[in-house]
Design a protein around this motif. Structure first.
Motif, PDB file in Angstrom:
ATOM      1  N   GLY A   1      40.710  35.093  38.043  1.00 52.60           N
ATOM      2  CA  GLY A   1      42.072  35.537  38.343  1.00 52.60           C
ATOM      3  C   GLY A   1      42.092  36.508  39.507  1.00 52.60           C
ATOM      4  N   GLY A   2      43.285  36.755  40.021  1.00 53.68           N
ATOM      5  CA  GLY A   2      43.447  37.660  41.145  1.00 53.68           C
ATOM      6  C   GLY A   2      43.677  36.906  42.436  1.00 53.68           C
ATOM      7  N   PRO A   3      44.063  37.605  43.496  1.00 53.74           N
ATOM      8  CA  PRO A   3      44.368  36.964  44.780  1.00 53.74           C
ATOM      9  C   PRO A   3      43.171  36.176  45.320  1.00 53.74           C
ATOM     10  CG  PRO A   3      45.129  39.235  44.775  1.00 53.74           C
ATOM     11  CD  PRO A   3      44.321  39.057  43.540  1.00 53.74           C
ATOM     12  N   GLY A   4      43.396  34.898  45.616  1.00 54.12           N
ATOM     13  CA  GLY A   4      42.349  34.066  46.183  1.00 54.12           C
ATOM     14  C   GLY A   4      41.234  33.694  45.235  1.00 54.12           C
ATOM     15  N   SER A   5      41.414  33.899  43.939  1.00 51.68           N
ATOM     16  CA  SER A   5      40.331  33.627  42.991  1.00 51.68           C
ATOM     17  C   SER A   5      40.023  32.132  42.936  1.00 51.68           C
ATOM     18  CB  SER A   5      40.699  34.140  41.597  1.00 51.68           C
ATOM     19  OG  SER A   5      41.852  33.486  41.110  1.00 51.68           O
ATOM     20  N   PHE A   6      38.771  31.813  42.630  1.00 49.52           N
ATOM     21  CA  PHE A   6      38.352  30.423  42.545  1.00 49.52           C
ATOM     22  C   PHE A   6      37.118  30.323  41.663  1.00 49.52           C
ATOM     23  CE2 PHE A   6      36.073  32.277  46.071  1.00 49.52           C
ATOM     24  CZ  PHE A   6      34.792  31.746  45.969  1.00 49.52           C
ATOM     25  N   SER A   7      36.782  29.100  41.298  1.00 51.04           N
ATOM     26  CA  SER A   7      35.624  28.832  40.460  1.00 51.04           C
ATOM     27  C   SER A   7      34.920  27.598  41.003  1.00 51.04           C
ATOM     28  CB  SER A   7      36.076  28.599  39.013  1.00 51.04           C
ATOM     29  OG  SER A   7      34.995  28.335  38.161  1.00 51.04           O
ATOM     30  N   ILE A   8      33.581  27.659  41.083  1.00 49.48           N
ATOM     31  CA  ILE A   8      32.789  26.528  41.563  1.00 49.48           C
ATOM     32  C   ILE A   8      31.792  26.140  40.475  1.00 49.48           C
ATOM     33  CG2 ILE A   8      31.133  25.699  43.274  1.00 49.48           C
ATOM     34  CD1 ILE A   8      32.337  27.578  45.289  1.00 49.48           C
ATOM     35  N   PRO A   9      31.986  25.001  39.803  1.00 51.01           N
ATOM     36  CA  PRO A   9      31.032  24.592  38.774  1.00 51.01           C
ATOM     37  C   PRO A   9      29.720  24.117  39.378  1.00 51.01           C
ATOM     38  CG  PRO A   9      32.813  22.987  38.979  1.00 51.01           C
ATOM     39  CD  PRO A   9      33.137  24.100  39.906  1.00 51.01           C
ATOM     40  N   VAL A  10      28.622  24.411  38.683  1.00 51.92           N
ATOM     41  CA  VAL A  10      27.299  23.944  39.083  1.00 51.92           C
ATOM     42  C   VAL A  10      26.852  22.912  38.056  1.00 51.92           C
ATOM     43  CG1 VAL A  10      24.905  24.581  39.533  1.00 51.92           C
ATOM     44  CG2 VAL A  10      26.745  26.157  40.140  1.00 51.92           C
ATOM     45  N   ARG A  11      26.654  21.665  38.504  1.00 50.69           N
ATOM     46  CA  ARG A  11      26.375  20.586  37.567  1.00 50.69           C
ATOM     47  C   ARG A  11      24.922  20.106  37.607  1.00 50.69           C
ATOM     48  NH1 ARG A  11      31.443  19.271  35.821  1.00 50.69           N
ATOM     49  NH2 ARG A  11      33.151  19.798  37.260  1.00 50.69           N
ATOM     50  N   SER A  12      24.104  20.669  38.502  1.00 48.74           N
ATOM     51  CA  SER A  12      22.694  20.296  38.551  1.00 48.74           C
ATOM     52  C   SER A  12      21.903  21.440  39.162  1.00 48.74           C
ATOM     53  CB  SER A  12      22.488  19.028  39.383  1.00 48.74           C
ATOM     54  OG  SER A  12      22.736  19.282  40.758  1.00 48.74           O
ATOM     55  N   LYS A  13      20.613  21.494  38.836  1.00 51.61           N
ATOM     56  CA  LYS A  13      19.748  22.526  39.402  1.00 51.61           C
ATOM     57  C   LYS A  13      19.646  22.375  40.917  1.00 51.61           C
ATOM     58  CE  LYS A  13      16.993  22.937  35.185  1.00 51.61           C
ATOM     59  NZ  LYS A  13      15.670  22.720  34.556  1.00 51.61           N
TER      60      LYS A  13
ATOM     61  N   ALA B   1      21.733  26.270  44.659  1.00 53.09           N
ATOM     62  CA  ALA B   1      21.643  27.114  45.860  1.00 53.09           C
ATOM     63  C   ALA B   1      22.827  26.880  46.786  1.00 53.09           C
ATOM     64  CB  ALA B   1      20.327  26.842  46.586  1.00 53.09           C
ATOM     65  N   ASP B   2      23.225  25.617  46.949  1.00 53.98           N
ATOM     66  CA  ASP B   2      24.363  25.310  47.820  1.00 53.98           C
ATOM     67  C   ASP B   2      25.648  25.909  47.266  1.00 53.98           C
ATOM     68  OD1 ASP B   2      22.793  23.910  49.608  1.00 53.98           O
ATOM     69  OD2 ASP B   2      23.206  21.961  48.705  1.00 53.98           O
ATOM     70  N   ALA B   3      25.818  25.836  45.940  1.00 52.26           N
ATOM     71  CA  ALA B   3      27.031  26.381  45.323  1.00 52.26           C
ATOM     72  C   ALA B   3      27.103  27.895  45.503  1.00 52.26           C
ATOM     73  CB  ALA B   3      27.074  26.017  43.840  1.00 52.26           C
TER      74      ALA B   3
ATOM     75  N   ARG C   1      25.676  29.699  47.885  1.00 56.36           N
ATOM     76  CA  ARG C   1      25.920  30.008  49.294  1.00 56.36           C
ATOM     77  C   ARG C   1      27.400  29.810  49.653  1.00 56.36           C
ATOM     78  NH1 ARG C   1      22.226  27.178  51.108  1.00 56.36           N
ATOM     79  NH2 ARG C   1      23.384  25.299  51.646  1.00 56.36           N
ATOM     80  N   MET C   2      27.958  28.696  49.216  1.00 59.27           N
ATOM     81  CA  MET C   2      29.373  28.432  49.487  1.00 59.27           C
ATOM     82  C   MET C   2      30.258  29.501  48.863  1.00 59.27           C
ATOM     83  SD  MET C   2      31.731  25.217  48.227  1.00 59.27           S
ATOM     84  CE  MET C   2      30.465  24.042  48.704  1.00 59.27           C
ATOM     85  N   LYS C   3      29.930  29.881  47.636  1.00 55.23           N
ATOM     86  CA  LYS C   3      30.731  30.864  46.922  1.00 55.23           C
ATOM     87  C   LYS C   3      30.705  32.216  47.618  1.00 55.23           C
ATOM     88  CE  LYS C   3      31.759  32.010  42.165  1.00 55.23           C
ATOM     89  NZ  LYS C   3      31.707  33.469  42.147  1.00 55.23           N
ATOM     90  N   LEU C   4      29.516  32.655  48.045  1.00 54.32           N
ATOM     91  CA  LEU C   4      29.411  33.946  48.709  1.00 54.32           C
ATOM     92  C   LEU C   4      30.144  33.946  50.047  1.00 54.32           C
ATOM     93  CD1 LEU C   4      25.699  34.953  47.966  1.00 54.32           C
ATOM     94  CD2 LEU C   4      27.777  35.941  46.991  1.00 54.32           C
ATOM     95  N   VAL C   5      30.043  32.860  50.787  1.00 52.50           N
ATOM     96  CA  VAL C   5      30.752  32.784  52.069  1.00 52.50           C
ATOM     97  C   VAL C   5      32.260  32.896  51.853  1.00 52.50           C
ATOM     98  CG1 VAL C   5      31.352  31.255  53.994  1.00 52.50           C
ATOM     99  CG2 VAL C   5      28.968  31.522  53.319  1.00 52.50           C
ATOM    100  N   LEU C   6      32.776  32.166  50.877  1.00 52.01           N
ATOM    101  CA  LEU C   6      34.217  32.219  50.603  1.00 52.01           C
ATOM    102  C   LEU C   6      34.642  33.613  50.169  1.00 52.01           C
ATOM    103  CD1 LEU C   6      34.694  28.839  48.684  1.00 52.01           C
ATOM    104  CD2 LEU C   6      35.428  29.354  51.015  1.00 52.01           C
TER     105      LEU C   6
END
Length: 227
Positions: free
Chosen positions: A175-187, A191-193, A195-200
């Motif tokens: 929750g909160g301004p610009g909040s988002f969630s990125i599911p990780v479905r495999s090992k 790492a890609d998830a 990295r993407m999350k931190l950049v956003l």
């Protein structure tokens, strides 16, 4: 930005998954993409801490508050994460983890333009009270919560597949301004998830068209099912 990386170490996270999780954060924090997001931000630096959590009162600060502004400071922070011993605890208290993250923000010496809690986990809150009540208190304090639901066992763990952990995080945790969630479905995608999350998060990027979900497209999650 003040950023708390709150990482699940409950007993459902086996040693292999914990190692993948640690390696993903270390790689992301020292990646060119994340360092560019920091460098081109409004102040050219972020304050970040890495905390592992489990049940009520089970919080372990692996890497304390640090200013990251270049590759050297990012590498030093990542090294503390990589070198720390692995732990495993019993329960999953998202409530307690969020409460601890807020306290860490209140007591640190920084004053960020934005405050973000990045919480990862492979299960629902099952201790400590109502997850939605705690979420609402965090948002009222001006802090955004982003999620990283770990669904690497979804095909083999019946309760996790049934719960739709990604939906749980959307409905009950973030929750909160610009909040988002990125599911990780495999090992392999972890790492890609990360990295993407931190950049956003660091860049403060949001979608041009906010996600709109019709109420009829799926059943809402019962957030208090395990509280």
């Amino acid at each position: 930005m003040e950023l708390v990386l709150a990482v699940d170490i409950s007993q459902s996270m086996d040693t292999d998954e914990q190692e993948v999780q640690r390696a993903g954060y270390v790689a992301a924090l020292t990646s060119d993409e994340v360092l560019d997001a920091i460098r081109f931000g409004p102040t050219g630096r972020i304050a970040v801490t890495y905390v592992e959590w489990g049940g009520v009162g089970e919080h372990f600060t692996v890497a304390d508050w640090t200013l990251i502004e270049d590759r050297a400071s990012a590498s030093a922070f990542a090294a503390r994460i990589a070198e720390a011993p692995l732990r495993q605890v019993q329960r999953t208290s998202i409530v307690s983890a969020l409460d601890r993250a807020v306290e860490m923000m209140r007591s640190n010496p920084y004053q960020g333009l934005r405050k973000v809690i990045d919480i990862s986990g492979d299960g629902p809150n099952n201790q400590g009270g109502s997850v939605t009540e705690m979420r609402d208190r965090v948002l009222a304090a001006g802090i955004t919560i982003n999620g990283l639901p770990l669904m690497m066992k979804a095909e083999t763990t019946a309760w996790q597949a049934m719960l739709h952990l990604d939906h749980y995080y959307e409905d009950c945790v973030i929750g909160g301004p610009g909040s988002f969630s990125i599911p990780v479905r495999s090992k392999e995608s972890f790492a890609d998830a990360i990295r993407m999350k931190l950049v956003l998060e660091i860049a403060g990027l949001v979608q041009d068209q906010p996600k709109v979900m019709l109420a009829s497209s799926r059943q809402p999650i019962r957030c208090n099912l395990f509280d």
